[in-house]
Design an enzyme around this catalytic site. Structure first.
Site, short mmCIF file in Angstrom:
data_model
loop_
_atom_site.label_atom_id
_atom_site.label_comp_id
_atom_site.label_asym_id
_atom_site.label_seq_id
_atom_site.Cartn_x
_atom_site.Cartn_y
_atom_site.Cartn_z
N TYR A 142 -79.40 -15.20 -25.16
CA TYR A 142 -80.17 -14.83 -26.35
C TYR A 142 -79.56 -13.57 -26.91
CZ TYR A 142 -84.24 -13.23 -29.10
OH TYR A 142 -85.07 -12.79 -30.11
N ASP A 237 -72.55 -8.96 -25.29
CA ASP A 237 -73.87 -8.48 -25.68
C ASP A 237 -74.46 -7.79 -24.45
OD1 ASP A 237 -76.56 -8.12 -26.11
OD2 ASP A 237 -76.85 -10.03 -27.14
N LYS A 265 -81.69 -1.33 -26.40
CA LYS A 265 -82.68 -1.00 -25.37
C LYS A 265 -82.52 0.43 -24.82
CE LYS A 265 -83.55 -5.84 -24.21
NZ LYS A 265 -84.84 -6.19 -24.80
N1 HOZ Z 1 -84.73 -9.37 -25.35
C1 HOZ Z 1 -86.14 -9.26 -25.12
C2 HOZ Z 1 -86.58 -10.12 -23.98
N2 HOZ Z 1 -85.83 -11.26 -23.74
C3 HOZ Z 1 -86.86 -9.56 -26.33
C4 HOZ Z 1 -88.27 -9.15 -26.31
C5 HOZ Z 1 -88.95 -9.81 -27.44
O1 HOZ Z 1 -88.45 -10.82 -27.93
O2 HOZ Z 1 -90.00 -9.31 -27.81
#
Ligand code: HOZ
Length: 428
Positions: A142, A237, A265
Site C-alpha cells: 500500500y 516506500d 510517519k
Molecule cells: N498506512 C496506514 C496503515 N496501513 C494508513 C492508516 C490509514 O489509512 O488511516
C-alpha cells in the site's frame, strides 16, 4: 461525557462512515471504534476514561510514544513563532540535511504533507525522468491512496475487500503492473514484456500493509537490478519502515539502496509530514529547476518540521533505542507465540524490528495470497478480547503492530498476559 458509541453515532451523521480514514471504523473487527481523549507514552485514554496499552502508535509515527516531551515542546515553540509562512524556513533545510545523512541515496529531499502526496510526486518524477508511463507495484503493498496505486492495494483497501478502488479510471489502472511480492520470476517476466515502457518499480521493502511480510533473501537486490537494467527507477516506500526498522530504514537493514526513497510517519513526529528524496540528477527535475511540477501551500510546515526534527534528533543521538526496541519486540513476539501454542491457536508471527503481525494461520506468509489465508474471524474475536483487557491493537489482521520506546517490559508482559487469556477465549 459521551460514550464511544454515542460519539460514533454522532460522527456518522456528519462524516462518511464516522471516520476520516476507513481503517479507523473497526468494520473489519466489528464493534465501535474507540474515540480517544489523550495519550501519553505507550498508553492512550478514551473519552470514557478507559486506558489502553497502544500498539497502533498513530499507525507508526509514535516510535517515542505519545505526547513525548521534547516533541511537544518543539511544536509549542514553533507554533508560537507562527503556524505557517508558505515561505522557506531554516528548519526545513535542517530536516532535509538529517535525512540526507541517514539515507545515502538521497542527495536532495522534498517535503510534503502526507505519504500519499510524497508517493504521488515520486511517481510523477520517475515518469518525468524516464519519459515512460508504466509502473510496477506488488499486490498487498500500500502506497497511500494514489489513483494508480489503488490496484491490488493493501491496508484499508485490502481490509474492506476493495483493493481496486472505485473512481480509478481504466486508463490510469492500465499503466500499473501488479506482481506477487517476493516473486523474482514474475518481475523478470514483466520486464521482459514491458521493460522499455516501465518508469519505475515501487515496493515496501518490508511490507506492512498486508500485515508484516518480510522480503525473502535476494528479493530486494533482484528487483533493484532488474529494474535498473531496463533504465527504470527503483523506489522504496519507507513511509512505515523509515527510521523504524533501523535509523536508515529497511535499505540500511538489507543493504539495498533505491533510486528514490519515500519517507513519512516518524519523520513528522506525529504531525502531517512526509518526504521523498534521491540523487540530485533525478530530484533536480522538479520545479522550479526542472519540468516536473510538485507543490504545496503547507509543504515543509514549520510546526510539523519542528516535531519531525525533535523526533529525529533524539533517534540519531540515542541509537541504542533500536536495540531496546528489538529486545522489547522480540519478547512480545515470543510471548504471543507461546500463548498461541498453549491455547492451540495456530499463529504465524512475522516481525521486523518493532513492526510485527501475528497472522492467524500456520504460515509461512510471503505474499498477499498467503496473508489472505488468515482466519480473520478469529482475529476479530481476539481483537475484541484484547480491547476488553485494555490493549489497543490495529483493527485489522492486515496491519502492523508497532512497539515504541515508551513501552516497558511490564507493558509487554501485561500484553502477553492479556493475549494468553484472549487466545483461549477466541480459540473456539
Ligand atoms: N498506512 C496506514 C496503515 N496501513 C494508513 C492508516 C490509514 O489509512 O488511516
Amino acid at each position: 461525557m459521551a460514550t464511544n458509541h454515542e460519539a460514533f453515532d454522532e460522527a456518522r451523521q456528519f462524516i462518511p462512515g464516522g471516520v476520516n480514514s476507513p481503517v479507523r471504523a473497526f468494520r473489519a473487527v466489528g464493534g465501535t471504534p474507540v474515540f480517544f481523549a489523550s495519550g501519553f507514552g505507550c498508553k492512550v485514554t478514551d473519552i470514557e476514561g478507559r486506558e489502553y496499552i497502544d500498539y497502533v502508535g498513530s499507525w507508526g509515527p509514535h516510535i517515542l510514544g505519545h505526547a513525548q516531551e521534547k516533541i511537544v515542546n518543539a511544536i509549542a515553540r514553533a507554533a508560537r513563532a507562527s503556524t505557517s509562512f508558505g515561505a522557506p524556513t531554516v528548519s526545513e533545510t535542517a530536516l532535509a540535511k538529517a535525512i540526507i545523512e541517514d539515507y545515502p541515496n538521497c542527495e536532495r529531499v522534498r517535503l510534503t504533507n502526507s505519504g500519499t502526496e510524497a508517493v504521488m510526486s515520486a511517481l510523477r518524477l520517475a515518469r518525468g525522468f524516464t519519459h515512460r508511463s508504466k509502473i510496477v507495484k506488488f499486490a498487498g503493498c500500500y502506497h497511500g491512496h494514489v489513483d494508480s496505486l489503488l490496484v491490488a492495494a493493501g491496508s484499508g483497501a485490502l481490509t474492506f475487500g476493495s483493493p481496486d478502488s472505485g473512481g480509478v479510471t481504466p486508463a490510469v489502472a492500465q499503466d500499473t503492473i501488479v506482481l506477487p511480492y517476493n516473486d523474482v520470476d514474475a518481475v523478470e517476466r514483466a520486464f521482459a514484456q514491458w521493460g522499455a515502457e516501465i518508469a519505475c518499480t515501487i515496493l515496501e521493502p518490508v511490507a506492512g500493509n498486508m500485515g508484516v511480510v518480510l522480503p525473502v533473501r535476494g528479493f530486494l537486490e533482484s528487483v533493484a537490478a532488474i529494474t535498473r537494467e531496463s533504465g527504470a527507477l527503483f523506489i522504496m516506500d519507507e513511509v512505515m519502515t523509515g527510521y523504524r526498522v533501523a535509523l536508515g530504514g529497511a535499505q540500511q537493514l538489507f543493504n539495498v539502496l533505491p533510486d528514490l526513497t519515500v519517507l513519512g510517519k516518524i519523520i513528522g513526529g506525529g504531525m502531517p509530514l512526509a518526504a521523498f528524496g534521491g540523487r540530485a540528477e533525478i530530484m533536480d527535475q522538479l520545479a522550479p529547476l526542472g519540468p516536473v511540477y510538485q507543490a504545496g501551500t503547507l509543504s515543509g510546515n514549520p510546526v510539523a518540521v519542528s516535531a519531525g526534527l525533535a523526533a529525529l534528533t533524539q533517534l540519531r543521538s540515542h541509537r541504542e533505542i533500536y536495540a531496546r526496541l528489538e529486545v522489547l519486540s522480540a519478547r512480545l513476539a515470543a510471548g504471543l507465540s507461546d500463548a498461541a501454542e498453549a491455547a492451540g491457536v495456530p499463529i504465524y508471527l512475522a516481525r521486523c524490528g518493532s513492526m510485527l503481525t501475528p497472522f492467524f494461520q500456520q504460515g509461512p506468509v510471503r505474499n498477499l495470497d498467503h496473508a489472505k489465508k488468515s482466519d480473520t474471524a478469529r482475529f476479530s474475536r481476539f481483537h475484541a478480547a484484547m480491547l476488553k483487557r485494555g490493549v489497543y491493537l490495529p483493527p485489522s489482521q492486515f496491519e502492523a503492530w508497532f512497539v515504541s520506546n515508551a513501552h516497558t517490559f511490564k507493558d509487554i508482559d501485561a500484553t502477553v498476559d492479556a493475549a494468553r487469556e484472549s487466545l483461549v477465549e477466541c480459540a473456539a
